[in-house]
Design an enzyme around this catalytic site. Sequence first.
Site, mmCIF file in Angstrom:
data_model
loop_
_atom_site.group_PDB
_atom_site.id
_atom_site.type_symbol
_atom_site.label_atom_id
_atom_site.label_comp_id
_atom_site.label_asym_id
_atom_site.label_seq_id
_atom_site.Cartn_x
_atom_site.Cartn_y
_atom_site.Cartn_z
ATOM 1 N N CYS A 45 -4.326 -6.989 -4.563
ATOM 2 C CA CYS A 45 -4.629 -7.898 -3.444
ATOM 3 C C CYS A 45 -5.747 -7.252 -2.635
ATOM 4 O O CYS A 45 -6.743 -6.808 -3.197
ATOM 5 C CB CYS A 45 -3.378 -8.135 -2.607
ATOM 6 S SG CYS A 45 -2.591 -6.604 -2.009
ATOM 7 N N ARG A 87 -11.153 -15.885 -0.349
ATOM 8 C CA ARG A 87 -11.473 -14.453 -0.412
ATOM 9 C C ARG A 87 -11.892 -14.068 -1.824
ATOM 10 O O ARG A 87 -12.858 -13.317 -2.009
ATOM 11 C CB ARG A 87 -10.276 -13.609 0.050
ATOM 12 C CG ARG A 87 -9.996 -13.690 1.538
ATOM 13 C CD ARG A 87 -8.852 -12.779 1.932
ATOM 14 N NE ARG A 87 -9.227 -11.366 1.889
ATOM 15 C CZ ARG A 87 -8.378 -10.353 2.063
ATOM 16 N NH1 ARG A 87 -7.090 -10.613 2.264
ATOM 17 N NH2 ARG A 87 -8.788 -9.107 2.021
#
Length: 283
Positions: free
Chosen positions: A240, A181
Amino acid sequence: MLTTFSSIINVEGLLRLQDSSEIILIDARAGANAFETYQKEHLKDARFVDLNRDLAKIPENPVNGGRHPLPSPEEFAKTLSALGISPSDHVVVYDDKNGSNFAARFWWMMRAIGHEKIQVLNGGYQAAIQAGFPTNSGIQTFEEIAYPSQEWQLLLADIEEVEKARKSDQNVVIDVRDKNRYDGLTEPLDLIAGHIPGAINVPFTENLDENGLFKSAEELAQKFKTVIGDIKPENTIVHCGSGVTACHTLLAMDYAGLPIPKLYVGSWSEWSRNDREIAVKKN
């Protein structure tokens, strides 16, 4: 903000406390059917908490604060009151992902309003079941208690502060998402793949050992000291996707005896929707 009360409790410690009237268990397991799963079976007398309802104030558009912005401290105090928690209670929270879903978020929010006797169960639900911790089903009933409202006492960063910090050698911005990611190779939740330019990738999964338990406090302390160096806690920002799994790393840092740095709650879900500069891994 440091405390002498360990942020992690092992299942052996929980077993010793299971008959204590002072301990309150919180079930923070995730998933679309989490409440139904809780009703079918949970650790004995545990009370249920839901991310979207209790630990976030979901906006109509994630451009404003990301996918899981915080509720106000006053709203969270009402949630604690509804859960029957008082400021003096010893609270243990668990999920089924060893804190990487909602348990660490609940822990951070409790610590952020000044509640020190809050711990995350190492190994989560599975470890407790394997150790023979008793379970029951249905919905637990308990008396509501008025929890006093407090301001957030832990450090928070907003998108403008992150914009400045990523360009400064006096700051460090940590992205705890998995490497794919961060590299922009995949993005299962948000609209655009990539990462905040200047942020370093320290996946939260590295907080755990091969058995899915938190590494020792000493090992975690050495790891984070290597990552952060001499950067001050107030100049360290952790994020995050939407401010949930970042709390796993804040939990690990506290467990390691280090100061808790700033949480960027909006995280990638906010940054990527605001026409900010985006970086991806270069081939």
